[in-house]
Scaffold this motif. Structure first.
Motif, PDB file in Angstrom:
ATOM      1  N   GLN A  67       0.674  -1.203  -0.010  1.00 23.22           N
ATOM      2  CA  GLN A  67      -0.078   0.016  -0.015  1.00 23.22           C
ATOM      3  C   GLN A  67       0.986   1.239  -0.011  1.00 23.22           C
ATOM      4  OE1 GLN A  67      -2.312  -0.889   3.634  1.00 23.22           O
ATOM      5  NE2 GLN A  67      -4.197  -1.545   2.345  1.00 23.22           N
ATOM      6  N   ARG A 102       1.177   4.024  -2.926  1.00 22.48           N
ATOM      7  CA  ARG A 102       1.029   5.520  -3.131  1.00 22.48           C
ATOM      8  C   ARG A 102       2.064   6.205  -3.371  1.00 22.48           C
ATOM      9  NH1 ARG A 102      -1.587   3.456   1.592  1.00 22.48           N
ATOM     10  NH2 ARG A 102      -0.051   3.916   3.199  1.00 22.48           N
ATOM     11  N   GLU A 136       2.086   6.314  -7.199  1.00 26.59           N
ATOM     12  CA  GLU A 136       1.259   7.441  -7.656  1.00 26.59           C
ATOM     13  C   GLU A 136       1.555   8.806  -7.488  1.00 26.59           C
ATOM     14  OE1 GLU A 136      -3.215   6.688  -7.631  1.00 26.59           O
ATOM     15  OE2 GLU A 136      -2.914   4.491  -6.831  1.00 26.59           O
ATOM     16  N   ARG A 137       1.851   9.066  -6.325  1.00 20.85           N
ATOM     17  CA  ARG A 137       2.554  10.470  -6.177  1.00 20.85           C
ATOM     18  C   ARG A 137       3.720  10.739  -7.132  1.00 20.85           C
ATOM     19  NH1 ARG A 137       1.864   9.434  -0.663  1.00 20.85           N
ATOM     20  NH2 ARG A 137       4.266   8.785  -0.635  1.00 20.85           N
ATOM     21  N   LYS A 195      -4.768   0.269  -2.631  1.00 19.95           N
ATOM     22  CA  LYS A 195      -6.099   1.019  -2.072  1.00 19.95           C
ATOM     23  C   LYS A 195      -6.740   0.024  -0.857  1.00 19.95           C
ATOM     24  CE  LYS A 195      -6.467   3.991  -5.899  1.00 19.95           C
ATOM     25  NZ  LYS A 195      -5.535   3.448  -6.969  1.00 19.95           N
TER      26      LYS A 195
END
Length: 177
Positions: free
Chosen positions: A42, A46, A49-50, A176
């Protein structure tokens, strides 16, 4: 705890449950280890994605296409361990962003080959490794016998959970929760 006491109630073994062959401390250890794996995936998702603006699954697809240019959708689906329709949807998003292109180089126009574009290559140059790729790398680093034992143990766990989502393993993990 001996197996003769396995059906007795305790905080670790509530009424109506059995400890089966796993001791409560071992079960808790497995739960903690699964949490570490899930949280690592997870957190890494993240981060991806950032850093990249695309999902971890999309990044993994790009890595696979960079590694082996010209794959078709079926080949990529196998590498990602997801259903072909899931791969196709993922590719639509990457193509929309200009990160991959589909080519039909053969005489049979039904055959589509997949390639990372220059924009996709630029993204890959600055991207962290996809979490699924990291998980795959870690699994591949295990001795074959240990990996087979893990696979068998996880098969038993999934079976014991009586999951209502038998195709969940064909959906990409994007971290997610």
């Amino acid at each position: 705890m001996s197996l003769s006491h396995a059906s007795h109630s305790s905080p670790d073994n509530p009424p109506g449950t059995s400890a089966s062959s796993a001791e409560p401390d071992v079960a808790r250890s497995v739960i903690r280890q699964l949490r570490v794996i899930i949280r690592a995936l997870q957190g890494h998702s993240r981060t991806v994605e950032r850093a990249c603006g695309i999902s971890a699954s999309q990044l993994w697809a790009l890595w696979e296409l960079q590694r082996t240019p010209g794959l078709n959708v079926s080949d990529l689906s196998r590498r990602l361990s997801v259903h072909a329709s899931t791969t196709s949807n993922l590719l639509d998003k990457l193509e929309f962003r200009g990160l991959i292109e589909r080519r039909r180089p053969e005489k049979d126009q039904r055959i589509v080959r997949l390639y990372v574009t220059d924009a996709g290559m630029e993204l890959l140059d600055k991207a962290p490794a996809a979490p699924q790729g990291e998980l795959n790398r870690a699994l591949q680093s295990l001795p074959k016998g240990r990996l087979e034992e893990l696979d068998q143990g996880l098969d038993l766990l999934v079976e014991a959970m009586n999951t209502t989502e038998p195709k969940a393993g064909l959906q990409p993990f994007d971290g997610k929760s």
